[in-house]
Scaffold this motif. Structure first.
Motif, short mmCIF file in Angstrom:
data_model
loop_
_atom_site.label_atom_id
_atom_site.label_comp_id
_atom_site.label_asym_id
_atom_site.label_seq_id
_atom_site.Cartn_x
_atom_site.Cartn_y
_atom_site.Cartn_z
N ALA A 99 15.75 2.73 -12.98
CA ALA A 99 17.15 2.51 -13.37
C ALA A 99 17.57 3.04 -14.62
O ALA A 99 18.55 3.46 -15.06
N ALA A 100 16.84 2.82 -15.71
CA ALA A 100 16.64 3.35 -16.98
C ALA A 100 16.83 4.82 -16.96
O ALA A 100 17.94 5.30 -17.97
N ALA A 101 16.18 5.49 -15.99
CA ALA A 101 16.35 7.07 -16.10
C ALA A 101 17.62 7.75 -15.50
O ALA A 101 18.26 8.41 -15.84
N VAL A 102 18.26 6.80 -14.43
CA VAL A 102 19.58 7.04 -13.99
C VAL A 102 20.70 6.93 -15.18
O VAL A 102 21.57 7.78 -15.22
N ILE A 103 20.41 5.81 -15.76
CA ILE A 103 21.30 5.61 -16.79
C ILE A 103 21.58 6.61 -17.91
O ILE A 103 22.40 7.14 -18.49
N ALA A 104 20.23 7.05 -18.17
CA ALA A 104 19.96 8.06 -19.23
C ALA A 104 20.45 9.34 -18.89
O ALA A 104 20.99 10.00 -19.51
N ALA A 105 20.30 9.66 -17.73
CA ALA A 105 20.95 10.99 -16.87
C ALA A 105 22.37 11.01 -17.36
O ALA A 105 22.75 12.20 -17.35
#
Length: 725
Positions: A310-316
């Motif tokens: 989830a953190a990676a999707v938001i960071a993207a």
């Protein structure tokens, strides 16, 4: 839909299976002010993140699919972890923008926003749950639901569920219609803690002239790192409580918070990295949804996969450019579902629990087709709640936005939930004062040939019944007033003793709750014969040396406890007889072992354990486990008071479950071991009645009421006399 257990799994079961907490404000953004540049202009506004709305949709669909019983989503419970990350990111982004704009945090306004965003909708749902409880659920569940609703209104229900997860008396309880509020409770507790922590960080930063970003990250680490460590430790040692308590979940919100603090740096990510991050993050979430299941130790280390995903999707999405995952997330349908995600989350679980009460199969399980249909119908109340309650308060005029007015609103919403709990509690009828106890004979009405005795056949009505269904759940065996059984978790060897120290015969009662249920009758037999009794009982833990299952994983606490218990029994020369019973017929050999392999392993181990005790000089007597009803007899009787035969069940079906099959098979090649079998006086004919001799036979699950066990005392004495010759 699999009926969730009250001993929520890690992941559930028991729980009750785990629901998602809704993420807060639907206008996600990141702070645009650099810590070095000072406050940003007050006109700066957050950028709408359609991909986060879509990520909310992914999370809520995963959880709903899991609760509805979709076989393709065995790990859908990880949706809650996605929501935690989103919440940590959005909340900290709001705080970060306010600090960047004004140089300070007005905590009263922060809490006012949370009140407007969350509490009105929860008050509506809790009031509705109270109505559904009184209309649909059996009266035997009203008191427990009332406590759950009250705890949910105060956002403490996660701690209540954590306590129930280690309570063997609650292990067979049906799921609460507000069980899903545990995650909301975690978030609300975070919303209280988080701004206070940030105020402390700001004070330290100004006092010691620290860089703000580093100070914020240090504060986040101070909460997140210990929480992650504790999550791993507690998941291994006490998986039930670990699932619900806030301390094992704060790190997930902290991951989102750290992402918000670092957002101004992540905006410079190259395009290639954003595509890769988005794909990897969404893939990690999907992987967890389709590969995790109830046997996955959770949260612990496993929670890193959906959380970091989830953190990676938001960071993207931080650089502001479209990524390849937007083709899935930032679409109209996904944004719409994301907008309704909070209300969908609130409504879907109570509807599923109500549907299970009305249309559930034996054991309370809801067919997948009905579960999916009911979950889909949740869109209707969710949309109405969003349009009529959630959105109006969220976009309220200035007078509701003022902290003082918001505080009044919060108190009012909480009061509605507490009032709903009180209404349900007050509606619980009182057990009749004249319960006919002196006329209730139980098994005493049966003669020496119970199968031919008409008193042992199912009947539709009785003029009185003991215990009353409202009191049956607490009709639990004890030894001289003490329960004398260890909790599911823990490894310390505990015992109770009863009877004269100089008794000629000492009997050790050993096993799990199925041995425990006989304490009442054993005490009376001991009084009559002058025996001394010593107990070594642990819930969910039969006397074996193989692993046994707990929430589809090996029960490590039981394994360690058994090593101590078995050695102690072999060394305890004062014990003459070991009387044992158990609930399990299968060992735990891992997820790939067949049912027959697990059964054979249990049978072989029982023979080895009994043989080892006999070699040490202990005579072994096996109490054959009673037939298991395929339905909740106590709840059935509450619903069919004038048709008690509807609560009867086939003896053959009941005898094929529980510990009896393994016990009987093991006894075939254990010539030195005796058995005490009272099945004929528990289920006299081909059909097992719910009430015998005006006594309710079963309480929770497959456990017998203490009153009926007490009526079996003469039969137990006969069986023990024959076994101990």
């Amino acid at each position: 839909m699999r009926r969730p257990s009250a001993v929520p799994p890690p992941p559930p079961a028991a729980m009750p299976p785990p629901p998602p907490a809704a993420a807060p404000d639907p206008l996600p953004s990141v702070a645009t002010a650099s810590r070095r540049a000072g406050p940003a202009p007050s006109s700066s506004r957050p950028r709408f993140r359609g991909d986060i709305q879509g990520l909310r949709a992914v999370a809520v669909l995963a959880v709903i699919g899991f609760h509805a019983g979709l076989p393709i989503m065995p790990g859908g419970f990880v949706g809650v972890d996605v929501f935690f990350v989103i919440s940590g990111f959005l909340i900290t982004s709001l705080i970060d923008r306010e600090i960047g704009r004004t140089g300070r945090l007005r905590i009263s306004r922060f809490w006012a926003r949370r009140v407007r965003r969350l509490l009105p909708a929860t008050a509506v749902v809790l009031a509705a749950v109270a109505v559904v409880t009184l209309v649909v659920l059996p009266v035997t569940r009203w008191s427990s639901v009332a406590w759950d609703v009250g705890a949910s209104a105060l956002y403490l229900v996660n701690w209540r569920l954590a306590g129930q997860s280690v309570d063997y008396l609650a292990a067979d309880d049906a799921p609460s219609p507000v069980q899903h509020f545990w995650s909301l409770a975690v978030e609300e507790q975070f919303y209280v803690l988080w701004p206070l922590m940030i105020l402390l960080v700001l004070w330290l930063q100004r006092r010691y002239r620290l860089p703000l970003t580093k100070a914020m990250l240090a504060g986040i680490a101070a909460i997140g790192v210990p929480s992650l460590i504790w999550s791993v430790v507690l998941t291994e040692t006490r998986p039930g409580p670990a699932y619900f308590v806030s301390t094992t979940r704060l790190w997930e919100l902290a991951v989102g918070a750290a992402l918000a603090v670092l957002a101004h740096r992540l905006t410079r990510l190259p395009a290639g990295w954003t595509h890769l991050l988005g794909l990897a993050g969404l893939g990690a979430i999907v992987l967890a949804v389709v590969t995790f299941d109830r046997s996955t130790p959770f949260p612990g280390v496993a929670a890193l996969l959906p959380t970091l995903g989830a953190a990676a999707v938001i960071a993207a999405g931080l650089p502001g450019r479209r990524t390849v995952t937007d083709a899935v997330l930032d679409t109209g349908i996904m944004r719409d579902i994301g907008t309704l995600s909070y209300s969908l989350y609130l409504w879907h679980w109570p509807l599923l629990v109500g549907a299970a009460a009305m249309w559930g199969e034996a054991g309370g399980e809801l067919p997948v087709a009905i579960g999916v249909t009911v979950a889909g119908f949740a869109v209707v109340p969710a949309w109405l709640t969003y349009r009529l309650v959630e959105a109006p308060f969220h976009r309220a005029r200035v007078y509701v936005r003022l902290p003082a007015r918001a505080a009044v609103l919060g108190v009012a919403c909480t009061a509605i939930g507490v009032a709903a709990a009180l209404v349900v509690s007050l509606a619980v009828p009182t057990a009749p004062a004249d319960d006919g106890a002196e006329r209730a004979q139980g098994a005493a009405v049966l003669d020496d040939d119970p199968a031919a005795d008409p008193d042992g056949r199912p009947t539709d009505t009785v003029d009185h019944m003991v215990p009353d269904v409202l009191e049956a759940a607490d009709d639990v065996a004890s030894l001289d007033g003490d329960q004398c059984i260890s909790d599911i978790v823990g490894t310390e060897l505990e015992s109770c003793t009863y009877g004269p120290e100089d008794a000629e015969v000492t009997v050790a009662l050993v096993g799990d709750s199925k041995m425990h249920q006989w304490l009442t009758a054993f005490q009376r037999v001991a009084d009559e014969r002058g025996w001394r009794i010593v107990t070594y009982l642990k819930s969910g833990c039969p006397l074996v040396t193989v692993d046994v299952e707990l929430d589809e994983a090996a029960n490590e606490d039981c394994a360690e406890y058994n090593r101590t218990r078995y050695d102690h029994l072999r060394e305890l020369e004062s014990v003459d007889y070991v009387v044992t019973s158990q609930v399990a017929s299968q060992a735990f050999l891992g997820p790939d072992a067949s049912r027959s392999e697990r059964f054979d392993a249990m049978v072989e181990d029982l023979r080895d354990v009994w043989s080892g005790l006999e070699e040490a000089g202990r005579d072994v007597v096996v109490m054959i486990d009673n037939p298991w009803p395929p339905l909740d007899v106590m709840e059935c009787v509450a619903e069919h008071g004038d048709e008690l035969s509807a609560c009867a069940f086939p003896r053959e079906e009941g005898a094929s479950n529980g510990g009896a099959p393994a016990q009987r098979t093991a006894l075939e090649d254990a010539p030195g071991v005796a058995a005490a079998d009272l099945t004929d006086w528990i289920c006299p004919g081909e059909t097992c009645p719910a009430v015998i001799g005006n006594v309710l036979v079963y309480r929770r699950g497959s456990h017998l009421t203490a009153t009926y066990v007490d009526s079996l005392t003469p039969r137990l004495d006969e069986a023990l006399t024959a076994a101990m010759r």
